[in-house]
Design a protein around this motif. Structure first.
Motif, PDB file in Angstrom:
ATOM      1  N   VAL A 148       8.301   5.326 -10.083  1.00  0.00           N
ATOM      2  CA  VAL A 148       7.869   3.941  -9.869  1.00  0.00           C
ATOM      3  C   VAL A 148       9.075   3.036  -9.670  1.00  0.00           C
ATOM      4  O   VAL A 148       9.072   2.132  -8.818  1.00  0.00           O
ATOM      5  CB  VAL A 148       7.006   3.456 -11.049  1.00  0.00           C
ATOM      6  N   ALA A 149      10.150   3.282 -10.444  1.00  0.00           N
ATOM      7  CA  ALA A 149      11.368   2.488 -10.284  1.00  0.00           C
ATOM      8  C   ALA A 149      11.978   2.694  -8.904  1.00  0.00           C
ATOM      9  O   ALA A 149      12.465   1.739  -8.280  1.00  0.00           O
ATOM     10  CB  ALA A 149      12.382   2.864 -11.365  1.00  0.00           C
ATOM     11  N   ARG A 150      11.941   3.919  -8.404  1.00  0.00           N
ATOM     12  CA  ARG A 150      12.451   4.200  -7.055  1.00  0.00           C
ATOM     13  C   ARG A 150      11.620   3.446  -6.014  1.00  0.00           C
ATOM     14  O   ARG A 150      12.163   2.874  -5.068  1.00  0.00           O
ATOM     15  CB  ARG A 150      12.394   5.700  -6.770  1.00  0.00           C
ATOM     16  N   VAL A 151      10.306   3.468  -6.181  1.00  0.00           N
ATOM     17  CA  VAL A 151       9.418   2.777  -5.254  1.00  0.00           C
ATOM     18  C   VAL A 151       9.735   1.288  -5.237  1.00  0.00           C
ATOM     19  O   VAL A 151       9.875   0.672  -4.172  1.00  0.00           O
ATOM     20  CB  VAL A 151       7.942   3.019  -5.623  1.00  0.00           C
ATOM     21  N   ARG A 152       9.868   0.686  -6.429  1.00  0.00           N
ATOM     22  CA  ARG A 152      10.187  -0.741  -6.515  1.00  0.00           C
ATOM     23  C   ARG A 152      11.512  -1.040  -5.824  1.00  0.00           C
ATOM     24  O   ARG A 152      11.643  -2.040  -5.104  1.00  0.00           O
ATOM     25  CB  ARG A 152      10.248  -1.192  -7.978  1.00  0.00           C
TER      26      ARG A 152
ATOM     27  N   ARG B   7      -0.866   1.986  -9.618  1.00  0.00           N
ATOM     28  CA  ARG B   7      -1.902   0.952  -9.674  1.00  0.00           C
ATOM     29  C   ARG B   7      -1.649  -0.012 -10.824  1.00  0.00           C
ATOM     30  O   ARG B   7      -1.911  -1.216 -10.695  1.00  0.00           O
ATOM     31  CB  ARG B   7      -3.278   1.605  -9.785  1.00  0.00           C
ATOM     32  N   LYS B   8      -1.124   0.505 -11.939  1.00  0.00           N
ATOM     33  CA  LYS B   8      -0.788  -0.374 -13.065  1.00  0.00           C
ATOM     34  C   LYS B   8       0.311  -1.363 -12.674  1.00  0.00           C
ATOM     35  O   LYS B   8       0.406  -2.454 -13.253  1.00  0.00           O
ATOM     36  CB  LYS B   8      -0.345   0.457 -14.266  1.00  0.00           C
ATOM     37  N   GLU B   9       1.146  -0.972 -11.707  1.00  0.00           N
ATOM     38  CA  GLU B   9       2.218  -1.849 -11.224  1.00  0.00           C
ATOM     39  C   GLU B   9       1.733  -2.823 -10.157  1.00  0.00           C
ATOM     40  O   GLU B   9       2.502  -3.631  -9.640  1.00  0.00           O
ATOM     41  CB  GLU B   9       3.371  -1.013 -10.661  1.00  0.00           C
TER      42      GLU B   9
ATOM     43  N   THR C 253       0.846  -1.196   0.000  1.00  0.00           N
ATOM     44  CA  THR C 253       0.000   0.000   0.000  1.00  0.00           C
ATOM     45  C   THR C 253       0.877   1.241   0.000  1.00  0.00           C
ATOM     46  O   THR C 253       1.727   1.405   0.884  1.00  0.00           O
ATOM     47  CB  THR C 253      -0.925   0.019   1.221  1.00  0.00           C
ATOM     48  N   ILE C 254       0.680   2.107  -0.988  1.00  0.00           N
ATOM     49  CA  ILE C 254       1.463   3.332  -1.136  1.00  0.00           C
ATOM     50  C   ILE C 254       0.592   4.523  -0.784  1.00  0.00           C
ATOM     51  O   ILE C 254      -0.520   4.660  -1.303  1.00  0.00           O
ATOM     52  CB  ILE C 254       1.986   3.500  -2.580  1.00  0.00           C
TER      53      ILE C 254
END
Length: 231
Positions: free
Chosen positions: A109-113, A22-24, A3-4
């Protein structure tokens, strides 16, 4: 499902980031000001917070400080301030990473991953490490000093455990960046200096004369076990 929580007062940014995340496959919660952010952080099982520094009711720095009083949830700061001093300030108050506006949603998104992947790597560890008056639980991801809990951010904990698991080894900044922040980290290796400073403030009796985390001038840092050095 992770959950972000996205905290930003610009509806367009909330909409774009929510769509990408959400797409991720992430579950997304949004907040438009600091008060809502603190309520969400206290109510939901948040895996990571994306926090804008410019909010209408309180600064992002103050939101970060309040969250850090009760939680070590990873925090990725959004900032329009590109100066090194501003970024270091964010790291010192507990942020795990930062990204400067304008930014690419794909990069965010890459940073989040990357952050969530690093967190997950440490969830499989299960042993205890005792050094001097410190006790480190790798499974529970907590630290005590003389029996008292020591609060620290996820990056601080990863840095500490990296050093502790190899006492006496000298690590360069680049090695610590790769080990702690990941190969995809974008930023200065001086970020490690900030985390070292924070750890010394929390763990050392005298941060100016550290007995645990030593500077090896011209090379980097190492962790010493005082018990083996007559301490």
């Amino acid at each position: 499902m992770s959950t972000i929580l996205i905290v930003d007062d610009e509806p367009q940014i909330l909409e774009i980031l929510s769509s990408y995340l959400r797409k991720e496959g992430y579950h997304v919660i949004t907040a438009e000001d600091g008060r809502q952010a603190l309520e969400c952080a206290a109510t939901y099982p948040i895996s990571l917070i994306i926090l804008d520094l410019m909010l209408p009711d309180m600064t992002g720095e103050n939101v970060c400080r309040e969250i850090r009083k009760a939680s070590r949830v990873p925090i990725l700061m959004l900032t329009a301030k590109s100066g090194e001093a501003d970024r270091i300030t964010g790291l010192e108050i507990g942020a795990d990473d930062y990204i400067v506006k304008p930014f690419s949603p794909r990069e965010l998104v890459a940073r989040v991953r990357a952050i969530l992947r690093r967190i997950g790597e440490y969830q499989v560890l299960s042993d205890l490490i005792g050094m001097g008056d410190l006790m480190i639980s790798l499974r529970e991801k907590n630290v005590t000093k003389k029996g008292q809990a020591v609060e620290m951010t996820p990056n601080e904990f990863r840095l500490l455990t990296t050093l502790v698991r190899h006492p006496g080894r000298t690590w360069s900044r680049d090695e610590l960046v790769e080990e702690v922040l990941g190969m995809d980290f974008i930023g200065s290796d001086r970020t490690i200096d900030t985390h070292i400073k924070n750890l010394r403030q929390k763990l050392e009796d005298d941060p100016k004369e550290p007995k645990y985390i030593k500077t090896v001038y011209g090379l980097g840092y190492r962790f010493d076990n005082p018990a083996k050095n007559g301490g």
